[in-house]
Write a protein that holds these residues in place. Sequence first.
Motif, PDB file in Angstrom:
ATOM      1  N   PRO A 100      -2.685   1.631  -4.244  1.00  0.00           N
ATOM      2  CA  PRO A 100      -3.926   1.139  -3.659  1.00  0.00           C
ATOM      3  C   PRO A 100      -5.183   1.942  -3.978  1.00  0.00           C
ATOM      4  N   ASP A 143       1.453   4.099   4.459  1.00  0.00           N
ATOM      5  CA  ASP A 143       0.407   4.637   3.609  1.00  0.00           C
ATOM      6  C   ASP A 143       0.987   5.830   2.818  1.00  0.00           C
ATOM      7  N   HIS A 197      -3.989   0.843   6.369  1.00  0.00           N
ATOM      8  CA  HIS A 197      -3.469   1.953   7.198  1.00  0.00           C
ATOM      9  C   HIS A 197      -4.315   2.111   8.458  1.00  0.00           C
ATOM     10  N   HIS A 204       0.823  -1.216   0.000  1.00  0.00           N
ATOM     11  CA  HIS A 204       0.000   0.000   0.000  1.00  0.00           C
ATOM     12  C   HIS A 204       0.857   1.265   0.000  1.00  0.00           C
TER      13      HIS A 204
HETATM   14 ZN   LIG Z   1      -3.731   4.831   1.269  1.00  0.00          ZN
END
Ligand SMILES: [Zn+2]
Lengths: 563, 273
Positions: free
Chosen positions: A117, A385, A270, A58
């Motif tokens: 993502p 993230d 996340h 991600h």
């Molecule tokens: Zn994200």
Amino acid sequence: MNAYVLKGGHVYDPLNNIDGEKMDIYIAGGKIVEEPPKGAKVIDVSGKVVMPGGICIHSHIAGGKVNSGRMLRPEDHRRDNIPKKGQLRSGVGYTVPTTFVTGYRFAAMGYTTVFEPAVPPLKARHTHEEFQDTPILDHGGFVLTGNNWFVLNYVKNNEMDKLAAFIAWLLWATKCYAVKIVNPGGVESWGWGKNVNGLDDKVPYFDVTPREIVTALSYVNEKLGLPHTIHVHGNNLGQPGNYEITLETMEAVREIKASKGRRSVLHFTHIQFNAYAGTSWKDFASGAQEIANYVNKHDHVTIDIGQVIFGDATTMTADGPWEFALRQITRGNKWVNSDVELETGSGIVPYVFRRTVPVNAVQWAIGLELMLSVNDLYKVCLTTDHPNGGPFYFYPKIISWLVSRKARNEELEKVHKAAIEKTTLKDLDKEYNLYEVAIVTRAAQAKILGLKDRGHLGPGAKGDVAVYDIDPTKVNLSSSPELVEKAFSAAAYTFKDGEIVVKDGEVIATPQGSTIWVKVKKLEEMMPLIEEDLKEMWKHYTISLNNYPVQMEYLPKSEMVEV
Amino acid sequence: MGKVELTPIEKPHIPIEAEVISPDIFAGKSLEEIGDLEVWRGNRKKKLKEVFKISGDAGKTPGETTIIVNGDASFIKRIGQGMTAGEILIKGNVGMHVGAEMRGGKIVVEGNADHWAGAGMKAGILHIKGNAGNYLGGNYRGDIGMSALQKGVYGTIIVEGNAGDEVGAWMADGKIIIKGNVGAFAGVHMSGGNIIVYGDAAERVGGEMKGGTIVIMGQLSELLPSFEYKGEVNEVSIDGEKMLGPFLTFVGDLAEDGKGTLYLLKEKNAHLI
Ligand SMILES: [Zn+2]
């Protein structure tokens, strides 16, 4: 193609239960092989660590939203210039690096596969164009579905066969790998100036709830037998007290049967941003233990972290209403917010995580709490993230915190005392070993993504290998976190498809990576179910249906996974 | 006190990026070490000694170091960028970005300064005896312009001649004094600080300003319609510096719900009301 023998390294290959054993690894024809290949070049890696190439489940690295982030933040680039060097292109960072710098920096850390993502279907071409310009890394996209009008209609009418057909078609049309859900129902509500706050709130007009959207997509995902589960960015992200809706969301899919080869049916992404206790910013606290407890007791969910790094970040997500809220919190910071026709939304707001801000200190601690409190590390992936929690190239720093309580405590002393008072981080004495580091940075990621020939070093696996210059028989990780950080920042070698792409932390080759995507075998059979609906709904689109699907020319190196 | 003299050897076709010319970087270094400092010329690196003849001695600390640039430095960019203390005296013209992001110390330019002089400055003094280009004390894209290093500590720019467009763009704090004329968009986007223009100003002064003060002692060619007339005042005082009016007072930019103040000398600007 070259053949190599990596001689005498300490190998960490958790998926094959190899824990630091001193052994040779053979590479030939771009893959790991069982026997020493003839004419192989022997590379002495004794006193070094050998792992499968890193995988990131991600990181926002490609597409329209990322590019808007680049345009929004010229000041970000000015602070991080990378001059042209030999065959390498010039570029810039800091939080939203250029495609080339993204490829170079991931590879320098020993990473070889990265997933974007959040692909809005309509913008999928842009994502694939940037994938092409991101060297070295294999890549794949997760297509946004949780607020798509087709999905909402099929959920409303409880037409699961049609929903399955639509998802299969959408994955093919966008050449994506997995099903992404962002603030289910909330982003569509934002189109009406609203949001959803509870799992059973109704989306305007469609009259469906986040619970119905998530369970329907999870059910269909498993019915289609997709390699990855649904990949969920929860409701109420970033809001105090949101750990409760996180647990409710997990609980909502508990009874759904996983497809063959997996136990999980939902990946909560996340999760740090969705693990908050308290009722307001004043009594903001960690909900990490509640989340970790649940994950420890249940096998149907997996998570990645979204660890916070102090300093500049650029938040970017399809969660339009959250970005609006963040823009208000930052008292009118510059921002972007946009609507993607019938499909999704998006927003971007620059943000600075500060050690002196109590909420930021707690956020930082929560990520680590989660990584140190989940027992089965095959359920956890290390992420920031990127660039929401911070840039991806801080992974080595995070690894140093994981292996060393001393490193954590040093940071803990520098941050606001809320990190001690409102979280359990201070009391957690777990310290990762290298085997566990290898799980959360490659093995678990491969397993959760359903990648068969990545994330391990068994015969037949891709020749994606990382070698780190740290001797586990000599270095005490716990007392020398700085050596760990240094070693993981600059791989001694990174092999991509059996060739050396990084040597001594420097990128020396920049091959084109593969695009991994999923094709549902029965798609053609399923199409008649939705053909009429596509035609009918397409009246509302600004481009014609024929021009919608991404053509194969956008995938110079296609790796199709058929299910 | 140490003093280092730099004399340009020749004028190259491609400008040199020389942010290393700063008391912060020279301090405590031998002449040899200073000569080996790297500068960029286009996409190639050069050593400072290939560009300048270097003599003198650097001080132990930046505060004890003065750098003198002899002759035409109009092809040298970024002199004194980010410096925190000490002095730089440029005895001719100087290239772009001189004193950009300064955090202390003093720079005197005896000739003209090119664009972006003092951009994003936070403290210290930049004194330009000739003219200045565009974006004087302005901002780099995406950043704010001049701002305070800490409360009450901010930069000052003085230009004896004229300045170009977008003087003090995105300025949040600090002071810019122009003895001559300014181009268009002075104080565009500014949110705080002061700009004083003794000469004339071209159009669109204070466009989208939210706060801060602009004083114009000469003639403003055209006023934006989004400024509201608030009456006359007899004098304006900024940091103890008194300017005698009467002045026409305007508040704006209302397009941004702004609360910036514009003082225009009545004698020269009667055409605006
Ligand atoms: Zn994200």
